[in-house]
Enzyme design. Structure first.
Site, PDB file in Angstrom:
ATOM      1  N   HIS A  68       0.919  -1.275   0.308  1.00  0.00           N
ATOM      2  CA  HIS A  68      -0.085   0.108  -0.013  1.00  0.00           C
ATOM      3  C   HIS A  68       1.536   1.295   0.273  1.00  0.00           C
ATOM      4  O   HIS A  68       1.398   1.837   1.376  1.00  0.00           O
ATOM      5  CB  HIS A  68      -0.948   0.335   1.326  1.00  0.00           C
ATOM      6  CG  HIS A  68      -2.194   1.004   1.333  1.00  0.00           C
ATOM      7  ND1 HIS A  68      -3.189   0.984   1.634  1.00  0.00           N
ATOM      8  CD2 HIS A  68      -1.875   1.836   1.282  1.00  0.00           C
ATOM      9  CE1 HIS A  68      -3.666   1.355   1.172  1.00  0.00           C
ATOM     10  NE2 HIS A  68      -2.943   3.020   1.170  1.00  0.00           N
TER      11      HIS A  68
ATOM     12  N   GLU B 179     -11.021   3.361   7.721  1.00  0.00           N
ATOM     13  CA  GLU B 179      -9.923   3.921   7.738  1.00  0.00           C
ATOM     14  C   GLU B 179     -10.666   5.288   8.479  1.00  0.00           C
ATOM     15  O   GLU B 179     -11.015   5.265   9.990  1.00  0.00           O
ATOM     16  CB  GLU B 179      -9.229   4.779   6.538  1.00  0.00           C
ATOM     17  CG  GLU B 179      -8.445   5.252   7.240  1.00  0.00           C
ATOM     18  CD  GLU B 179      -7.597   6.092   5.669  1.00  0.00           C
ATOM     19  OE1 GLU B 179      -8.051   5.894   5.126  1.00  0.00           O
ATOM     20  OE2 GLU B 179      -6.178   6.755   5.808  1.00  0.00           O
TER      21      GLU B 179
ATOM     22  N   ASP C  93       2.273   9.233  -5.678  1.00  0.00           N
ATOM     23  CA  ASP C  93       2.083  10.560  -6.129  1.00  0.00           C
ATOM     24  C   ASP C  93       2.339  11.476  -4.874  1.00  0.00           C
ATOM     25  O   ASP C  93       2.072  12.722  -4.736  1.00  0.00           O
ATOM     26  CB  ASP C  93       0.701  10.877  -6.987  1.00  0.00           C
ATOM     27  CG  ASP C  93      -0.002   9.865  -6.001  1.00  0.00           C
ATOM     28  OD1 ASP C  93      -0.342   9.192  -6.202  1.00  0.00           O
ATOM     29  OD2 ASP C  93      -1.449  10.150  -5.723  1.00  0.00           O
TER      30      ASP C  93
ATOM     31  N   HIS D 286       1.222   4.846  -2.304  1.00  0.00           N
ATOM     32  CA  HIS D 286       0.931   5.393  -3.062  1.00  0.00           C
ATOM     33  C   HIS D 286       1.921   6.863  -3.413  1.00  0.00           C
ATOM     34  O   HIS D 286       3.224   7.379  -2.494  1.00  0.00           O
ATOM     35  CB  HIS D 286       0.392   6.878  -2.300  1.00  0.00           C
ATOM     36  CG  HIS D 286      -1.283   6.627  -2.086  1.00  0.00           C
ATOM     37  ND1 HIS D 286      -2.599   6.186  -2.706  1.00  0.00           N
ATOM     38  CD2 HIS D 286      -1.763   5.459  -0.454  1.00  0.00           C
ATOM     39  CE1 HIS D 286      -3.826   5.802  -1.696  1.00  0.00           C
ATOM     40  NE2 HIS D 286      -3.078   5.306  -0.485  1.00  0.00           N
TER      41      HIS D 286
HETATM   42  N1  HPA Z   1      -7.141   7.098   2.269  1.00  0.00           N
HETATM   43  C1  HPA Z   1      -7.425   7.704   1.086  1.00  0.00           C
HETATM   44  N2  HPA Z   1      -6.956   7.748   0.007  1.00  0.00           N
HETATM   45  C2  HPA Z   1      -5.642   8.202   0.405  1.00  0.00           C
HETATM   46  C3  HPA Z   1      -4.851   8.155   1.663  1.00  0.00           C
HETATM   47  C4  HPA Z   1      -5.700   7.139   2.461  1.00  0.00           C
HETATM   48  O1  HPA Z   1      -4.800   6.975   3.373  1.00  0.00           O
HETATM   49  N3  HPA Z   1      -3.500   8.081   1.458  1.00  0.00           N
HETATM   50  C5  HPA Z   1      -3.703   8.953   0.534  1.00  0.00           C
HETATM   51  N4  HPA Z   1      -4.605   8.455  -0.507  1.00  0.00           N
HETATM   52 ZN    ZN Z   2      -4.094   4.665   1.228  1.00  0.00          ZN
END
Ligand code: HPA
Ligand code: ZN
Length: 338
Positions: free
Chosen positions: A12, A193, A16, A14
């Site tokens: 996991h 989350e 960007d 990202h």
């Molecule tokens: N949650 C949702 N979108 C996201 C996250 C995250 O923790 N980090 C980067 N984009």
């Molecule tokens: Zn994420």
């Protein structure tokens, strides 16, 4: 235990949200280190996920041409190498990279080509996950999932939904996940989350992913914990990020250890190396310091990550073999030989 030297799997991450100052400075030399600290990195405590996500556009602005995309991919592979990552899945939303005239297809093509080259040069195995975003329309979600299908014989391997879980419902994205299912595409989804167990139940019911991004609030519902175990749904856990968005006051209050001890399959990830301001090795260090994780725990969770990875079975077996060999070499008493 030399935590940095432990082989790691990161699922996991990202692309960007993970630009080092080096690459930011290479792309735009007018950005000072102080500006980077202030604008790209979020404070250790944000109000919530939406507040945290306000930092993301800074990196995305710098990823709008083929050359910039290539630089950012190479930069992230350097960070992966420093953390001794064996296998990584990098995710991004292609439709966020159209500001300088690239088509969505070109964005994926150039990012994939840069990834293929970085894999060859570094020996770090990697795949790409394409994200739709919670606030996107149904058409944008469909366009994104079709790109996964179009590029499925390359390093592009799966589909995800990211962004503000609490602010936008799932309805616009149900068809995209249905398309993914019909075409046999690997799927994960951010849930549990910014919202609680009901969001995880809903995501499982309507999106049918084999993994959940975060999913840590599942701990609030014992039936959900049992369901995750029974169906071997893997949680991509990012503890520091969750503390930062103020889901938990402190690292010690994070349920990662409880979920692990309850037998839920999970692994450790950074989520967003820049915004969170953490490396994967630092995340492991915090797990060791806070919950006393040792090499056997790190081996077990990295093994679970590979079992849940979006890769063909033969490659999975090869990586599992390498992981065991390398952990056994580091700790022959604790990790069995093949
Ligand atoms: N949650 C949702 N979108 C996201 C996250 C995250 O923790 N980090 C980067 N984009
Ligand atoms: Zn994420």
């Amino acid at each position: 235990m030399d935590i940095k030297a432990l082989p790691k799997v990161e699922l996991h991450l990202h692309l960007d949200c993970s630009l080092s100052y080096n690459v930011v400075n290479a792309i735009d030399p007018t950005i000072t280190e102080a500006q980077y600290q202030e604008e790209f990195i979020a404070p250790a405590k944000c109000h919530n996920l939406a507040d945290f996500l306000t930092r993301a556009p800074k990196g995305i602005e710098l990823m709008q041409t083929p050359e910039q995309l290539k630089l950012v991919v190479r930069d992230l592979f350097k960070q992966l190498a420093a953390d001794h990552v064996l296998y990584a899945e990098l995710r991004f939303a292609p439709l966020q990279h159209l500001e300088k005239g690239l088509t969505p297809e070109e964005v994926v093509h150039y990012t994939e080509a840069a990834t293929a080259q970085a894999v060859r040069e570094t020996g770090i195995e990697a795949r790409l996950i394409l994200c739709t975003l919670r606030h996107y329309t149904e058409a944008q979600s469909m366009e994104t999932v079709r790109l996964v299908e179009q590029f499925k014989d390359t390093h592009v391997t799966g589909f995800d939904i990211a962004a503000d879980e609490a602010g936008f419902p799932i309805a616009a994205h149900v068809n995209a996940f249905e398309y993914a299912r019909q075409h046999g595409l690997f799927c994960t989804a951010h849930a549990g989350e910014a919202k609680g167990p009901s969001s995880v139940w809903e995501t499982l019911a309507y999106f049918g992913p084999s993994r959940i991004g975060h999913g840590v609030r599942s701990i609030e519902d014992p039936q959900l914990v049992a369901h995750l175990k029974k169906h071997q749904i893997h949680l991509e856990v990012c503890p520091t990020c969750n503390v930062q968005i103020d889901l938990y006051d402190t690292y010690a209050q994070h349920p990662v250890d409880k979920l692990y001890r309850a037998g839920v399959a999970l692994n450790l990830n950074t989520d967003a190396r820049t915004i969170v301001n953490v490396s994967l090795s630092e995340e492991y260090q915090k797990m060791q310091q806070t919950f006393g994780w040792d090499i056997a725990d790190f081996y077990a969770t990295n093994r679970q990550a590979l079992l849940a990875a979006f890769i063909p079975n033969q490659l999975k077996q090869d990586l599992l073999f390498q992981l065991q060999k390398r952990y056994h070499a580091l700790a022959p008493q604790q990790i069995p030989a093949q």
